[in-house]
Scaffold this motif. Structure first.
Motif, PDB file in Angstrom:
ATOM      1  N   ILE A 277       0.839  -1.203   0.000  1.00 20.40           N
ATOM      2  CA  ILE A 277       0.000   0.000   0.000  1.00 20.40           C
ATOM      3  C   ILE A 277       0.879   1.260   0.000  1.00 20.40           C
ATOM      4  N   ALA A 278       1.938   1.219   0.808  1.00 21.75           N
ATOM      5  CA  ALA A 278       2.792   2.407   0.947  1.00 21.75           C
ATOM      6  C   ALA A 278       3.618   2.680  -0.307  1.00 21.75           C
ATOM      7  N   TYR A 279       4.118   1.630  -0.943  1.00 20.92           N
ATOM      8  CA  TYR A 279       5.097   1.850  -2.007  1.00 20.92           C
ATOM      9  C   TYR A 279       4.618   1.510  -3.415  1.00 20.92           C
ATOM     10  N   GLU A 280       3.548   0.721  -3.523  1.00 18.26           N
ATOM     11  CA  GLU A 280       3.084   0.380  -4.867  1.00 18.26           C
ATOM     12  C   GLU A 280       1.829   1.157  -5.270  1.00 18.26           C
ATOM     13  N   THR A 281       1.144   1.746  -4.287  1.00 19.68           N
ATOM     14  CA  THR A 281      -0.050   2.522  -4.628  1.00 19.68           C
ATOM     15  C   THR A 281       0.226   4.014  -4.382  1.00 19.68           C
ATOM     16  N   ASP A 282      -0.713   4.851  -4.774  1.00 23.80           N
ATOM     17  CA  ASP A 282      -0.537   6.288  -4.555  1.00 23.80           C
ATOM     18  C   ASP A 282      -1.256   6.773  -3.289  1.00 23.80           C
ATOM     19  N   ALA A 283      -1.579   5.822  -2.405  1.00 24.60           N
ATOM     20  CA  ALA A 283      -2.332   6.193  -1.197  1.00 24.60           C
ATOM     21  C   ALA A 283      -1.572   7.182  -0.315  1.00 24.60           C
ATOM     22  N   SER A 284      -0.233   7.171  -0.415  1.00 26.66           N
ATOM     23  CA  SER A 284       0.536   8.032   0.480  1.00 26.66           C
ATOM     24  C   SER A 284       0.975   9.335  -0.197  1.00 26.66           C
ATOM     25  N   SER A 285       0.522   9.560  -1.436  1.00 26.41           N
ATOM     26  CA  SER A 285       1.036  10.715  -2.187  1.00 26.41           C
ATOM     27  C   SER A 285       0.470  12.052  -1.729  1.00 26.41           C
ATOM     28  N   VAL A 286      -0.786  12.022  -1.291  1.00 28.51           N
ATOM     29  CA  VAL A 286      -1.488  13.276  -1.041  1.00 28.51           C
ATOM     30  C   VAL A 286      -2.164  13.190   0.330  1.00 28.51           C
ATOM     31  N   ALA A 287      -2.189  14.297   1.051  1.00 23.63           N
ATOM     32  CA  ALA A 287      -2.871  14.305   2.353  1.00 23.63           C
ATOM     33  C   ALA A 287      -4.385  14.205   2.156  1.00 23.63           C
ATOM     34  N   ASP A 288      -5.022  13.422   2.980  1.00 25.73           N
ATOM     35  CA  ASP A 288      -6.485  13.279   2.964  1.00 25.73           C
ATOM     36  C   ASP A 288      -7.048  13.175   1.546  1.00 25.73           C
ATOM     37  N   PRO A 289      -6.597  12.176   0.791  1.00 30.94           N
ATOM     38  CA  PRO A 289      -6.974  12.111  -0.622  1.00 30.94           C
ATOM     39  C   PRO A 289      -8.481  11.964  -0.865  1.00 30.94           C
ATOM     40  N   MET A 290      -9.209  11.465   0.105  1.00 28.12           N
ATOM     41  CA  MET A 290     -10.645  11.283  -0.115  1.00 28.12           C
ATOM     42  C   MET A 290     -11.468  12.496   0.303  1.00 28.12           C
ATOM     43  N   GLY A 291     -10.811  13.442   0.995  1.00 28.14           N
ATOM     44  CA  GLY A 291     -11.521  14.638   1.431  1.00 28.14           C
ATOM     45  C   GLY A 291     -12.118  15.366   0.231  1.00 28.14           C
ATOM     46  N   GLY A 292     -13.287  15.936   0.429  1.00 31.92           N
ATOM     47  CA  GLY A 292     -13.917  16.658  -0.667  1.00 31.92           C
ATOM     48  C   GLY A 292     -14.944  15.827  -1.402  1.00 31.92           C
ATOM     49  N   SER A 293     -14.915  14.522  -1.178  1.00 25.07           N
ATOM     50  CA  SER A 293     -15.984  13.686  -1.744  1.00 25.07           C
ATOM     51  C   SER A 293     -17.275  14.080  -1.025  1.00 25.07           C
ATOM     52  N   TYR A 294     -18.306  14.364  -1.782  1.00 24.87           N
ATOM     53  CA  TYR A 294     -19.561  14.813  -1.151  1.00 24.87           C
ATOM     54  C   TYR A 294     -20.041  13.792  -0.133  1.00 24.87           C
ATOM     55  N   PHE A 295     -19.970  12.533  -0.542  1.00 26.69           N
ATOM     56  CA  PHE A 295     -20.437  11.469   0.342  1.00 26.69           C
ATOM     57  C   PHE A 295     -19.587  11.421   1.617  1.00 26.69           C
ATOM     58  N   LEU A 296     -18.266  11.472   1.432  1.00 26.32           N
ATOM     59  CA  LEU A 296     -17.385  11.373   2.593  1.00 26.32           C
ATOM     60  C   LEU A 296     -17.603  12.535   3.562  1.00 26.32           C
ATOM     61  N   GLU A 297     -17.707  13.731   3.036  1.00 26.31           N
ATOM     62  CA  GLU A 297     -17.915  14.884   3.914  1.00 26.31           C
ATOM     63  C   GLU A 297     -19.266  14.792   4.617  1.00 26.31           C
ATOM     64  N   TYR A 298     -20.269  14.294   3.870  1.00 28.07           N
ATOM     65  CA  TYR A 298     -21.592  14.120   4.474  1.00 28.07           C
ATOM     66  C   TYR A 298     -21.511  13.129   5.637  1.00 28.07           C
ATOM     67  N   LEU A 299     -20.838  12.002   5.402  1.00 32.63           N
ATOM     68  CA  LEU A 299     -20.696  10.993   6.452  1.00 32.63           C
ATOM     69  C   LEU A 299     -19.911  11.532   7.648  1.00 32.63           C
ATOM     70  N   THR A 300     -18.854  12.281   7.356  1.00 34.79           N
ATOM     71  CA  THR A 300     -18.042  12.859   8.434  1.00 34.79           C
ATOM     72  C   THR A 300     -18.931  13.715   9.340  1.00 34.79           C
ATOM     73  N   ASN A 301     -19.772  14.551   8.718  1.00 39.31           N
ATOM     74  CA  ASN A 301     -20.677  15.396   9.506  1.00 39.31           C
ATOM     75  C   ASN A 301     -21.688  14.560  10.276  1.00 39.31           C
ATOM     76  N   ASN A 302     -22.222  13.546   9.610  1.00 43.80           N
ATOM     77  CA  ASN A 302     -23.241  12.722  10.262  1.00 43.80           C
ATOM     78  C   ASN A 302     -22.662  11.986  11.472  1.00 43.80           C
ATOM     79  N   ILE A 303     -21.458  11.445  11.306  1.00 45.92           N
ATOM     80  CA  ILE A 303     -20.821  10.729  12.422  1.00 45.92           C
ATOM     81  C   ILE A 303     -20.577  11.690  13.583  1.00 45.92           C
ATOM     82  N   GLU A 304     -20.095  12.872  13.254  1.00 48.69           N
ATOM     83  CA  GLU A 304     -19.837  13.845  14.315  1.00 48.69           C
ATOM     84  C   GLU A 304     -21.115  14.132  15.116  1.00 48.69           C
TER      85      GLU A 304
END
Lengths: 546, 134
Positions: free
Chosen positions: A379-406
Motif C-alpha cells: 500500500i505504501a510503495y506500490e499505490t498512490d495512497a501516500s502521495s497526497v494528504a487526505d486524498p478522499m476529502g472533498g468527496s460529497y459522500f465522505l464529507e456528508y458521512l463525516t458530519n453525520n458521524i460527528e
C-alpha cells in the motif's frame, strides 16, 4: 446551491425513481441516498469545518505534509512464548523493515500473576510473551538499542510495572529515560468495558494512570502514556458511533484525572494517542477518523482550553478489526486486511497494524506476519495512497458521512454524560449492557444475512478447508519461564525486595507517586505478582457487574 | 436433581484469564430469548468455582466460552473435577475460537458438543432444545 438542489430533485424524480433500486443504510442505521452532491453540504464552511492538514480542527490529518513528510509507522503486534524467541522475532522484524515494535504479553503478565501461580498454569506464554521480572525484559530487548526504536506495549493494569521495567532496561543499556519512547496502552476503562484484564477498582486504577502521566511528564517525556482505545469496544460488538463516543468519553476522564493533579493540559495532551479500528466499510471508516479528529480537537480546545495546537491533534494507531476476519476460508482474510489497511492509510492514521490472516485462531506465524507487513508495504510503495494528504476529502459522500458521524457521536456522548458520565456507567454496568445488546443486534444481522460475511453466510463453499500452519507455543515455554523465575528469585537480594515492596505499600496507602517505588522494586527483581499482591492489599480488587 | 422445571437451566462460564466475553454474552442473550435459564458467572472463573456453581445451581449443562487457545487444558480439568465431585452426569459444551482439528479431540475427552465461531443461532438453539427436552 439552490440550483443544484433543484436539479438533483428533478433527477431523482425523473430518472432515479423510475428504476428499481435497493435500500442502503450506514452500519449505525442512517439511510443513504443513492448519490451525494454539493447541496448535501450546504452548511459546510470549508475553512472552519475542514481546513488544512496540520491545522485545527485536523480533519485532514495531524501533520501538514502527512505521509510525504513521514510515512505511517508499520507496527505489527507480536510476542512469542519465551523472552528469547520474542527477542529473535523482534530482530527479524526490524531487519524486515518494520519501524516500531509492539509487545504482546501473555495474560498472566497482563493481569499481574507470576508464572508459578497455580491459577495461571495453562496460560503462561500463550497469547504473548511472559514477564515475571526485569530479567525477562532484559532478554526481550537484548541487543536492541532502546534509544533507536519505539515500542508499543499492550499493557493496562500492570502498565506502571512494565514501564518501570522498560526504564530499567534502558538504564542498564546506558540509555537515559528521556531518550526512550513508545506507547503504553494503559487505558483501563476499556478493560472494564471490553477487554477484561482489569485488576483494581476504577478509582485506584485511575490513580495509577495519573501517576504514570505525572512521572513520564518529568522523566520519560517521549512516552505516550495512554493509548485511548475504541478498538476493543467495537470488537466487543458496539457500533462505529459508540466506538468513537466511548473513546472520547474515556479520554475526557483521563484528562480530568491529569488536570486534578495540576498538570497543565498542554503539558500532557500532546502525549495522548488513540487506538481505533478499521473495518470493511471504506467510506464509513475514513469518515470516522476524520470526524474523530475534529471532535477531539474541539473538545481539547473548547472544553479544556488548550492553547498548544499539538494538544488538539488526535494521533491514531489503527488496527484491522480481527472480529471481521473469519475462521473459515482464512486466506480471504488477506483481502480483508488489505482493504482495512488501505482504509487506515486513506484515513491518515499515524501507525497501522495489519491483522494476520490466521489471527482468528492463534498468534500469527512468521509467514503470516510477513504477509501482513508486506500488505502495508505494498500500500505504501506500490499505490498512490501516500502521495497526497487526505486524498478522499472533498468527496460529497465522505464529507456528508463525516458530519453525520460527528453529530451522532455528540448526541451519544451527551446522552451518557446526562446520565452521570461514563465512569458511573461502567461502575453500574450500564455501558457493558449497552455493548452486549449492540453485539447481539449485530450478530442477529449476520445470522439473518442482512450483514454479509463472505464464506460464512454467503458464498459458502463445501471445499476442503485450507489447512493452516498455526503458531504452536513451544512446550518448553512454561518450563523455561518457571526455571528462570526460580533462578532470578534465588539470585536476588530478598531483603532489598522486601524493603522495596514495603515502600510500595507505604506509598500506595498515601497519595504519593508509585512509579519511583515500583522502579526501585523492579531493579531488585521483585516480581510482577509480588508487586500486584501488595497493590491489591491496599487497593482491593474489582468485582465484575454481571 | 430431578425437580420439576419448565425450562433448560445452563451455566455459562468463562474459565481462565481471557476477557473476551462478546461471544458468551451473545449466546446468553440468545438462549434467554429462547426461554432458557442462563446463569452467566462472569470472567476469570476457576474450574473449582465453575463446578461448585454448577452443582449448587443444579444446572442441566455447563457451557464454557474459551478464546485464548487453552480449550483442551481447561475442558480436561473441568471434566476431571466433575468426576471428582461425582457430578460427571452434568454434560459440558464448549464454544469459542476452536480450530476444527481440535473438535474431535475435545469430543473424545467427553465434551458433548463444540460450537466454534460462526456457528449459527439455529444450530445452537436446536442442539439445546433437542438434547435437553423438558
Amino acid at each position: 446551491m439552490n440550483e443544484i438542489e433543484t436539479k438533483r430533485n428533478q433527477w431523482e424524480k425523473n430518472l432515479l425513481n423510475k428504476k428499481n433500486f435497493s435500500k442502503a443504510s450506514t452500519s449505525w442505521g442512517h439511510d443513504l441516498d443513492v448519490l451525494y452532491s454539493p447541496d448535501h453540504l450546504k452548511d459546510m464552511d470549508y475553512l472552519e469545518d475542514i481546513g488544512f492538514p496540520g491545522e485545527f480542527p485536523f480533519v485532514r490529518g495531524v501533520h501538514p505534509s502527512m505521509y510525504r513528510g513521514k510515512l505511517w509507522t508499520m507496527r505489527q503486534y507480536s510476542g512469542f512464548g519465551t523472552a528469547e524467541e520474542t527477542n529473535a522475532h523482534y530482530k527479524y522484524l526490524l531487519e524486515q523493515g518494520q519501524t516500531g515494535l509492539s509487545v504482546a504479553f501473555d495474560l498472566p503478565t497482563q493481569i499481574g500473576f507470576d508464572s508459578d501461580n497455580p491459577v495461571v498454569e495453562d496460560e503462561v506464554g500463550k497469547v504473548g510473551v511472559s514477564v515475571d521480572t526485569l530479567r525477562d525484559m532484559e532478554i526481550i530487548f537484548e541487543g536492541i538499542p532502546l534509544d533507536k526504536i519505539t515500542t508499543s506495549f499492550t499493557i493496562n493494569p500492570t502498565a506502571s510495572i512494565i514501564l518501570a521495567m522498560y526504564i530499567a532496561v534502558a538504564e542498564k543499556q546506558g540509555v537515559s529515560p528521556e531518550k526512550i519512547g513508545g506507547t503504553l496502552q494503559n487505558d483501563i476503562l476499556k478493560e472494564y468495558l471490553a477487554r477484561g484484564t482489569q485488576i483494581f477498582p476504577p478509582g485506584p486504577s485511575l490513580r495509577l494512570i495519573g501517576d504514570i502521566m505525572e512521572y513520564c511528564k518529568e522523566n520519560v517525556p517521549r512516552m505516550n502514556t495512554i493509548s485511548i482505545c475504541g478498538y476493543h469496544m467495537r470488537e466487543a460488538g458496539c457500533t462505529l458511533i459508540h466506538e468513537v463516543a466511548y473513546s472520547l468519553l474515556d479520554a475526557i476522564v483521563y484528562v480530568e484525572e491529569a488536570l486534578k493533579r495540576g498538570i497543565d493540559i498542554d503539558a500532557f495532551a500532546p502525549r495522548l494517542s488513540f487506538l481505533l479500528g478499521c473495518g470493511m466499510n471504506v467510506f464509513e471508516e475514513v469518515a470516522k477518523f476524520r470526524a474523530a479528529r475534529r471532535l477531539w480537537a474541539k473538545i481539547v480546545k473548547n472544553r479544556f482550553k488548550a492553547k498548544n495546537p499539538a494538544s488538539m491533534k488526535m494521533r491514531v494507531f489503527s488496527g484491522c478489526f480481527g472480529s471481521e476476519f473469519t475462521a473459515s476460508e482464512p486466506l480471504n482474510n488477506i483481502a480483508r486486511g488489505t482493504i482495512m489497511s488501505l482504509v487506515a492509510a486513506l484515513s491518515g492514521c499515524n501507525a497501522i497494524h495489519t491483522t494476520s490472516y490466521d489471527e482468528a485462531y492463534a498468534i500469527p506465524t512468521e509467514e503470516s506476519v510477513r504477509t501482513a507487513l508486506r500488505t502495508q508495504q505494498i500500500i505504501a510503495y506500490e499505490t498512490d495512497a501516500s502521495s497526497v494528504a487526505d486524498p478522499m476529502g472533498g468527496s460529497y459522500f465522505l464529507e456528508y458521512l463525516t458530519n453525520n458521524i460527528e453529530e451522532e457521536v455528540e448526541r451519544e456522548m451527551a446522552r451518557i454524560e446526562d446520565k452521570g458520565g461514563i465512569l458511573k456507567g461502567i461502575e453500574e454496568g450500564s455501558i457493558q449492557r449497552d455493548i452486549a445488546r449492540q453485539a447481539y443486534e449485530l450478530e442477529e444481522k449476520i445470522q439473518s444475512g442482512e450483514k454479509v460475511v463472505v464464506g460464512v453466510n454467503k458464498f459458502v463453499s463445501d471445499a476442503k478447508e485450507h489447512e493452516m500452519e498455526l503458531h504452536q507455543p513451544s512446550k518448553e515455554v512454561k518450563e523455561k519461564q518457571l526455571s528462570r523465575l526460580k533462578m532470578t528469585k534465588a539470585e536476588r537480594n530478598n531483603e532489598a525486595v522486601k524493603f522495596a515492596l514495603d515502600e510500595i505499600r507505604r506509598v500506595a496507602r498515601g497519595s504519593g507517586n508509585l512509579l519511583g517505588p515500583i522502579l526501585s522494586a523492579v531493579h531488585e527483581y521483585a516480581t510482577m505478582g509480588e508487586i500486584c499482591t501488595v497493590l491489591k492489599e491496599v487497593f482491593g480488587e474489582y468485582e465484575e457487574v454481571v | 436433581m430431578n425437580r420439576e422445571r419448565s425450562s433448560i437451566r445452563l451455566l455459562l462460564a468463562k474459565p481462565g484469564l481471557d476477557g473476551h466475553d462478546r461471544g458468551a454474552k451473545v449466546v446468553a442473550s440468545l438462549l434467554r430469548d429462547a426461554g432458557m435459564e442462563v446463569i452467566y458467572t462472569g470472567l476469570r472463573q476457576t474450574i473449582d468455582q465453575t463446578v461448585n456453581a454448577a452443582i449448587q445451581e443444579d444446572v442441566d449443562v455447563i457451557c464454557l466460552s474459551i478464546l485464548s487457545g487453552v480449550h483442551k487444558e481447561l475442558s480436561g480439568k473441568l471434566i476431571a473435577k466433575l468426576r471428582e465431585k461425582n457430578a460427571e452426569s452434568i454434560p459440558i459444551v464448549v464454544g469459542g475460537v476452536i480450530p476444527p482439528k481440535d473438535i474431535p479431540e475435545l469430543k473424545k475427552m467427553g465434551v458433548m458438543e463444540v460450537f466454534p465461531v460462526h456457528t449459527s443461532f439455529d444450530e445452537i438453539l436446536g442442539f439445546f432444545k433437542d438434547r435437553f427436552k423438558r
